[in-house]
Design an enzyme around this catalytic site. Sequence first.
Site, PDB file in Angstrom:
ATOM      1  N   LYS A  22      50.888  51.218  83.699  1.00  0.00           N
ATOM      2  CA  LYS A  22      49.851  51.408  82.677  1.00  0.00           C
ATOM      3  C   LYS A  22      48.472  51.423  83.327  1.00  0.00           C
ATOM      4  O   LYS A  22      47.669  52.327  83.105  1.00  0.00           O
ATOM      5  CB  LYS A  22      49.921  50.262  81.650  1.00  0.00           C
ATOM      6  CG  LYS A  22      48.729  50.203  80.726  1.00  0.00           C
ATOM      7  CD  LYS A  22      48.814  49.056  79.739  1.00  0.00           C
ATOM      8  CE  LYS A  22      48.281  47.742  80.229  1.00  0.00           C
ATOM      9  NZ  LYS A  22      46.818  47.617  80.278  1.00  0.00           N
ATOM     10  N   ASN A  23      48.202  50.413  84.155  1.00  0.00           N
ATOM     11  CA  ASN A  23      46.846  50.293  84.685  1.00  0.00           C
ATOM     12  C   ASN A  23      46.503  51.394  85.681  1.00  0.00           C
ATOM     13  O   ASN A  23      45.332  51.736  85.849  1.00  0.00           O
ATOM     14  CB  ASN A  23      46.639  48.913  85.324  1.00  0.00           C
ATOM     15  CG  ASN A  23      46.523  47.826  84.261  1.00  0.00           C
ATOM     16  OD1 ASN A  23      46.427  48.130  83.068  1.00  0.00           O
ATOM     17  ND2 ASN A  23      46.539  46.575  84.682  1.00  0.00           N
ATOM     18  N   CYS A 118      41.575  43.171  75.297  1.00  0.00           N
ATOM     19  CA  CYS A 118      42.182  41.858  75.076  1.00  0.00           C
ATOM     20  C   CYS A 118      41.101  40.777  75.017  1.00  0.00           C
ATOM     21  O   CYS A 118      40.125  40.827  75.754  1.00  0.00           O
ATOM     22  CB  CYS A 118      43.116  41.509  76.232  1.00  0.00           C
ATOM     23  SG  CYS A 118      44.735  42.247  76.102  1.00  0.00           S
ATOM     24  N   ARG A 123      34.517  39.185  80.027  1.00  0.00           N
ATOM     25  CA  ARG A 123      34.800  40.495  80.610  1.00  0.00           C
ATOM     26  C   ARG A 123      33.631  41.484  80.511  1.00  0.00           C
ATOM     27  O   ARG A 123      33.718  42.519  79.852  1.00  0.00           O
ATOM     28  CB  ARG A 123      36.068  41.105  79.982  1.00  0.00           C
ATOM     29  CG  ARG A 123      37.248  40.176  80.084  1.00  0.00           C
ATOM     30  CD  ARG A 123      38.523  40.818  79.635  1.00  0.00           C
ATOM     31  NE  ARG A 123      39.112  41.656  80.659  1.00  0.00           N
ATOM     32  CZ  ARG A 123      40.268  42.301  80.496  1.00  0.00           C
ATOM     33  NH1 ARG A 123      40.907  42.226  79.368  1.00  0.00           N
ATOM     34  NH2 ARG A 123      40.763  43.033  81.469  1.00  0.00           N
ATOM     35  N   ASP A 309      47.951  38.965  85.602  1.00  0.00           N
ATOM     36  CA  ASP A 309      48.753  39.609  84.565  1.00  0.00           C
ATOM     37  C   ASP A 309      50.211  39.139  84.546  1.00  0.00           C
ATOM     38  O   ASP A 309      50.990  39.587  83.701  1.00  0.00           O
ATOM     39  CB  ASP A 309      48.711  41.141  84.744  1.00  0.00           C
ATOM     40  CG  ASP A 309      47.390  41.739  84.277  1.00  0.00           C
ATOM     41  OD1 ASP A 309      46.578  41.013  83.690  1.00  0.00           O
ATOM     42  OD2 ASP A 309      47.174  42.942  84.508  1.00  0.00           O
ATOM     43  N   ARG A 401      51.053  47.820  73.612  1.00  0.00           N
ATOM     44  CA  ARG A 401      50.002  48.367  74.472  1.00  0.00           C
ATOM     45  C   ARG A 401      50.502  48.522  75.902  1.00  0.00           C
ATOM     46  O   ARG A 401      50.018  49.401  76.624  1.00  0.00           O
ATOM     47  CB  ARG A 401      48.788  47.432  74.482  1.00  0.00           C
ATOM     48  CG  ARG A 401      48.009  47.408  73.184  1.00  0.00           C
ATOM     49  CD  ARG A 401      46.745  46.608  73.338  1.00  0.00           C
ATOM     50  NE  ARG A 401      46.017  47.034  74.524  1.00  0.00           N
ATOM     51  CZ  ARG A 401      45.152  46.289  75.190  1.00  0.00           C
ATOM     52  NH1 ARG A 401      44.876  45.079  74.798  1.00  0.00           N
ATOM     53  NH2 ARG A 401      44.531  46.758  76.257  1.00  0.00           N
TER      54      ARG A 401
HETATM   55  C1  UD1 Z   1      42.145  45.103  85.422  1.00  0.00           C
HETATM   56  C2  UD1 Z   1      43.441  45.300  84.695  1.00  0.00           C
HETATM   57  C3  UD1 Z   1      43.873  44.007  84.016  1.00  0.00           C
HETATM   58  C4  UD1 Z   1      43.918  42.864  85.023  1.00  0.00           C
HETATM   59  C5  UD1 Z   1      42.608  42.767  85.802  1.00  0.00           C
HETATM   60  C6  UD1 Z   1      42.644  41.751  86.934  1.00  0.00           C
HETATM   61  C7  UD1 Z   1      43.300  47.625  84.024  1.00  0.00           C
HETATM   62  C8  UD1 Z   1      43.188  48.606  82.922  1.00  0.00           C
HETATM   63  N1  UD1 Z   1      43.274  46.331  83.681  1.00  0.00           N
HETATM   64  O1  UD1 Z   1      41.167  44.764  84.440  1.00  0.00           O
HETATM   65  O2  UD1 Z   1      45.170  44.207  83.445  1.00  0.00           O
HETATM   66  O3  UD1 Z   1      44.130  41.644  84.355  1.00  0.00           O
HETATM   67  O4  UD1 Z   1      42.284  44.055  86.373  1.00  0.00           O
HETATM   68  O5  UD1 Z   1      43.691  42.032  87.800  1.00  0.00           O
HETATM   69  O6  UD1 Z   1      43.457  47.992  85.175  1.00  0.00           O
HETATM   70  N2  UD1 Z   1      33.978  41.200  85.871  1.00  0.00           N
HETATM   71  C9  UD1 Z   1      32.611  41.013  85.762  1.00  0.00           C
HETATM   72  N3  UD1 Z   1      31.813  42.120  85.669  1.00  0.00           N
HETATM   73  C10 UD1 Z   1      32.322  43.383  85.688  1.00  0.00           C
HETATM   74  C11 UD1 Z   1      33.722  43.556  85.797  1.00  0.00           C
HETATM   75  C12 UD1 Z   1      34.520  42.442  85.890  1.00  0.00           C
HETATM   76  O7  UD1 Z   1      32.126  39.891  85.758  1.00  0.00           O
HETATM   77  O8  UD1 Z   1      31.549  44.347  85.588  1.00  0.00           O
HETATM   78  C13 UD1 Z   1      34.856  40.015  85.973  1.00  0.00           C
HETATM   79  C14 UD1 Z   1      35.835  39.904  84.819  1.00  0.00           C
HETATM   80  O9  UD1 Z   1      35.263  39.255  83.722  1.00  0.00           O
HETATM   81  C15 UD1 Z   1      36.949  39.108  85.441  1.00  0.00           C
HETATM   82  C16 UD1 Z   1      36.956  39.591  86.904  1.00  0.00           C
HETATM   83  O10 UD1 Z   1      35.687  40.212  87.104  1.00  0.00           O
HETATM   84  O11 UD1 Z   1      36.646  37.740  85.423  1.00  0.00           O
HETATM   85  C17 UD1 Z   1      38.024  40.592  87.243  1.00  0.00           C
HETATM   86  O12 UD1 Z   1      38.000  41.650  86.305  1.00  0.00           O
HETATM   87  P1  UD1 Z   1      38.422  43.143  86.693  1.00  0.00           P
HETATM   88  O13 UD1 Z   1      39.130  43.119  88.003  1.00  0.00           O
HETATM   89  O14 UD1 Z   1      37.237  44.008  86.556  1.00  0.00           O
HETATM   90  O15 UD1 Z   1      39.442  43.476  85.552  1.00  0.00           O
HETATM   91  P2  UD1 Z   1      39.624  44.831  84.783  1.00  0.00           P
HETATM   92  O16 UD1 Z   1      39.364  45.980  85.687  1.00  0.00           O
HETATM   93  O17 UD1 Z   1      38.917  44.766  83.486  1.00  0.00           O
END
Ligand code: UD1
Length: 422
Positions: A22-23, A118, A123, A309, A401
């Site tokens: 999915k991701n 979620c 986030r 995850d 999802r």
């Molecule tokens: C992706 C995955 C999700 C997984 C996560 C961590 C997808 C669609 N989703 O989510 O399933 O749980 O990686 O492996 O690929 N953060 C910030 N600022 C930002 C972006 C992130 O502070 O601009 C923080 C987030 O709040 C979190 C951490 O960074 O605490 C990691 O998030 P991130 O790796 O960005 O997760 P996603 O890409 O949203």
Amino acid sequence: MDQIIIRGGRALSGQIPIAGAKNACLTLMPATLLSDEPLTLTNAPRLSDIRTMTELLGSLGAEVSSLQDGKVLALSSHNIDNHTADYDIVRKMRASILVLGPMLARDGHAVVSLPGGCAIGARPVDLHLQALEAMGADLELRDGYVHAKAPSEGLKGAVVEFPMVSVGATENALMAATLAKGTTVIKNAAREPEIVDLAHCLQKMGAHISGEGTSEITIEGVERLGGATHPVVTDRIELGTYMLTPAITDGEVELLGGRLDLVSAFAEKLDAAGIAVTETDAGLKVSRKNGRIQAVDVVTEPFPGFPTDLQAQIMALLCTADGTSVLEEKIFENRFMHAPELIRMGASIDVQGGTATVTGVERLKGAPVMATDLRASVSLILAALAAEGETVVSRVYHLDRGYERVEEKLRACGADIERVNT
Ligand code: UD1
């Protein structure tokens, strides 16, 4: 609304095919926006999140056709006539922010609503924006939308150094950099297999990328990208989830298409918990070594560490382990919403901030429970498979999802599971 009813206590045995990730698919699909030539994705998973991304891309003017019962997605962005990703679609799924980098890189402007997804903590998307700003984008946050403009000569290569590892921000930066003028270096990049898969697809489209899979990715921008056909990498989270089905029910299941390199940190924990994982010609086979599960401690980390995850799912397993396990959630705050539901099933869990202490009980008991997010919902399904009696899981739209045909896959291995529409 659908509910899933499970009567637990059966040992699962058989084979479970693992779908494309999915991701990975959610970042490969927006890559279509980088080119006016067709992009074909094979091994696509059939999930509601993929339908949401299809809807989002469609709203921008991209064509997305679902072929072969959804396993092949044919995408084309030769006719993008709208550069605004609307709140009504974006709020459903955080990955929607991934259209920002590609649209900005190819067409020089984009307006994207701030995302939802979620409910697992704050986030934010500041790191996505930081990367695009470093490439010269002019960004403004207005009325819940990011209004982004590239300089008239286009985005320019830059050194993007992330203060923390972010999968999504790395993907957005990587896609944008493929069409930027000059060289971009992404430091402290995410190393997830989904990033490597995206880089491989972009390379097929003509991008110049090196270092994918390490924490420093270098991209030499090119004038334009072409089309490509690309198979979506195996879903390591679906794989890890189903690896737990024989572990928690004391059965034996072969995960077709499973690859150990995608789940090595997870498999190490299973080994310590008393579960054997062996490679076969078709994938991975999992069963208990002997007797009861042993307690293990888990700390979630970016890849190659233990994935956040899979935290909810391994917690379900550890609820019946011999001894006390400590689970530390380091990626997201507020990601223990499954704990109170597991407690309803007889688990002994104490949550303090980002740490959950799980003391194993002999047996879980069926109960009415509620899915709160995607991975939490599947942890309840796992717990229910092992529990005595009947469990009714409501709000299963979270499950849809990220898991395709979950009842079919589990029923084929002997689970007593049904979906009812109430
Ligand atoms: C992706 C995955 C999700 C997984 C996560 C961590 C997808 C669609 N989703 O989510 O399933 O749980 O990686 O492996 O690929 N953060 C910030 N600022 C930002 C972006 C992130 O502070 O601009 C923080 C987030 O709040 C979190 C951490 O960074 O605490 C990691 O998030 P991130 O790796 O960005 O997760 P996603 O890409 O949203």
